[in-house]
Design a protein around this motif. Structure first.
Motif, PDB file in Angstrom:
ATOM      1  N   LYS A 310       0.855  -1.195   0.000  1.00 28.75           N
ATOM      2  CA  LYS A 310       0.000   0.000   0.000  1.00 28.75           C
ATOM      3  C   LYS A 310       0.889   1.243   0.000  1.00 28.75           C
ATOM      4  CE  LYS A 310      -2.185  -1.589   3.687  1.00 28.75           C
ATOM      5  NZ  LYS A 310      -1.811  -3.014   3.665  1.00 28.75           N
ATOM      6  N   ARG A 335      -3.052   3.896  -2.405  1.00 31.12           N
ATOM      7  CA  ARG A 335      -4.042   4.211  -1.381  1.00 31.12           C
ATOM      8  C   ARG A 335      -4.169   5.707  -1.102  1.00 31.12           C
ATOM      9  NH1 ARG A 335      -5.802   0.196   2.075  1.00 31.12           N
ATOM     10  NH2 ARG A 335      -5.991  -1.775   0.933  1.00 31.12           N
ATOM     11  N   CYS A 336      -3.094   6.462  -1.333  1.00 33.56           N
ATOM     12  CA  CYS A 336      -3.111   7.899  -1.033  1.00 33.56           C
ATOM     13  C   CYS A 336      -2.290   8.626  -2.095  1.00 33.56           C
ATOM     14  CB  CYS A 336      -2.545   8.165   0.367  1.00 33.56           C
ATOM     15  SG  CYS A 336      -2.464   9.918   0.800  1.00 33.56           S
ATOM     16  N   ALA A 369      -4.822   5.058   5.726  1.00 26.78           N
ATOM     17  CA  ALA A 369      -4.879   3.918   4.807  1.00 26.78           C
ATOM     18  C   ALA A 369      -3.928   2.800   5.200  1.00 26.78           C
ATOM     19  CB  ALA A 369      -4.569   4.380   3.384  1.00 26.78           C
ATOM     20  N   CYS A 371      -0.599   2.745   4.953  1.00 19.94           N
ATOM     21  CA  CYS A 371       0.341   2.572   3.842  1.00 19.94           C
ATOM     22  C   CYS A 371       1.680   2.011   4.333  1.00 19.94           C
ATOM     23  CB  CYS A 371       0.563   3.902   3.129  1.00 19.94           C
ATOM     24  SG  CYS A 371      -0.876   4.467   2.187  1.00 19.94           S
TER      25      CYS A 371
END
Length: 471
Positions: A310, A335-336, A369, A371
């Protein structure tokens, strides 16, 4: 296709984006014998100069019109005239490139009119080309300034010429390093084509020791090459930011064009080589078939460490697409995604959402998220430390690493290098077990007690010695 959301915070915390004047100055640094000038206060230039010097570890020629409180109100003609005459006298550049700033844009200085007036009043400037680009720093970002600078160069200096069938114009995006440009030039020339790179930072910012010194840029696209671009048979752009300049070339000289959204990845480089084969009428050289095979193997080896990872990325639009697109192909999850300005490139990004925000948005998004990896420039290092996550440095500025001029991310070889960089970073995060991580059960500990026997040479078998032996 990613939806674009603009951050509505009251202020920016730990900025991600760099300004338009800095992006335009960066483009002008790719011209030979050029002196970029920021039309604004001394601080506007000094802060940008610091970032450029720290990123490239080189001396950077960058001047200012040094506006103060009085001239900001009354107008900056006198400052521009004085700057042009002083630069012409001391450095004798072939091109002086002026970028506006938020200060002079707010005042409303008519710089185009100033240049016409100074041309009439000062004939000693007749042998110097002057290019002006409007780059207010209260809107847009680094990529926008770079984009507008390319367009300004084309409109000011390119004229239509008879077409040369074996000559193409390459417009590199601001996210490409000098090493990237060298790689693309080598690929183009392997098809028997000659290339005009506009702008060409591989000649001026590639970290070489020049045999002489002058106050202007040392290397880059010469004035003669810029003018010769009017005779190119084709224009190739890398990144959506080059479309405006390519279209300006088409309007002036009728040059056909193709814009490649990125050249980091497999399929996009296949298309790039196919286009070069069509333009040149020659087959793809065997060495690129070999490099393609090597890239496929690298993708196979690397996906074990990137699959399912991620990722949070903060970058300018075209760089975000180049890095995010490759990671998606390697099985990672975006994810971001945080970017700096609006761009058609966002529509091509394989993510749900792109936020136009800052590094605080990146840090919060990465935390929410969960990550595993942060990717942004050096100003994201504190966020990575707070989250205890690895940071892959990309973009501008990267001031806590050396070799930025030679980093390569395009073509088959550049893509392969970037995959190895990411995979090796993730390998470093793998937790490796030690003998002490598997304590003996009570039954095993009892069996290994001294009364249960001794090891070789009379050494008692204890849990400690067993652990040492297994190590």
């Amino acid at each position: 296709m990613a939806s674009v959301v603009e951050s509505k915070k009251s202020c920016t915390v730990n900025p991600l984006k760099m300004s338009q004047p800095l992006g335009a100055s960066f483009a002008f640094l790719g011209l030979d014998a050029c002196m970029p000038v920021m039309h604004g206060s001394q601080g506007c230039t000094s802060f940008g100069l610091v970032l450029l010097v720290r990123h490239f570890k080189e001396a950077i020629p960058l001047q200012t019109t040094a506006m103060n409180e009085v001239t900001s109100i009354l107008g900056g003609y006198d400052n521009i005239e004085a700057a042009l005459l002083n630069i012409r006298k001391r450095a004798a550049p072939k091109v002086i490139a002026i970028c506006s700033t938020g200060l002079t844009e707010t005042k409303g200085d008519d710089v185009d009119g100033y240049i016409v007036t100074v041309r009439k009043r000062k004939p000693e400037l007749d042998d110097t080309e002057i290019v002006y680009v409007s780059t207010p720093d209260y809107v847009g970002a680094f990529e926008d300034g770079y984009k507008h600078a390319i367009t300004a160069i084309v409109k000011a200096l390119v004229k239509p010429l008879p077409v040369k069938a074996d000559q193409i114009t390459l417009l590199p995006g601001s996210h490409l390093s000098p090493g990237d440009i060298d790689e693309l030039r080598e690929i183009i020339e392997s098809f028997g084509l000659s290339s005009i790179v506009l702008p060409d930072i591989s000649g001026s910012l590639d970290g070489h020791i020049a045999p002489d010194w002058r106050g202007t840029t040392l290397g880059g696209t010469t004035l003669e090459q810029i003018r010769a671009a009017g005779g190119s048979a084709f224009t190739l752009g890398v990144g959506e930011q080059t479309r405006e300049g390519a279209e300006a070339l088409r309007e002036i000289a009728g040059t056909p064009l193709e814009i490649f959204e990125r050249l980091t990845g497999l399929e996009v480089n296949d298309r790039f080589l196919q286009r070069l084969a069509q333009i040149s009428g020659k087959p793809v050289p065997a060495k690129y078939r070999r490099q393609r095979s090597q890239l496929l193997d690298a993708m196979l080896d690397g996906h074990f460490y990137t699959g399912g990872v991620k990722v949070a990325i903060g970058a300018e639009p075209d760089l975000l697409l180049a890095v995010g697109g490759l990671l998606h192909e390697m099985g990672a999850e975006l994810r971001c995604c945080i970017s700096t300005t609006k761009s058609p490139a966002h529509a091509l990004l394989p993510a749900e959402q792109v936020v136009l925000g800052d590094l605080e948005d990146l840090e919060r998004g990465a935390a929410d998220a969960g990550c595993d990896l942060l990717i942004t420039h050096s100003h994201g290092r504190q966020a990575a430390e707070r989250l205890n996550k690895p940071l892959l440095r990309i973009g501008f500025p990267v001031f806590d690493r050396i070799g930025n001029a030679h980093r390569r991310m395009v073509g088959y070889r550049g893509t392969m290098d970037f995959i190895f960089e990411i995979a090796n970073l993730m390998i470093d995060q793998i937790v490796h077990h030690h003998p002490g991580d598997w304590p003996l059960t009570p039954e095993a500990a009892a069996a290994a007690a001294p009364s249960a026997g001794a090891g070789c040479c009379g050494t008692p078998l204890t849990p400690t010695t067993l652990a040492e032996a297994s190590a």
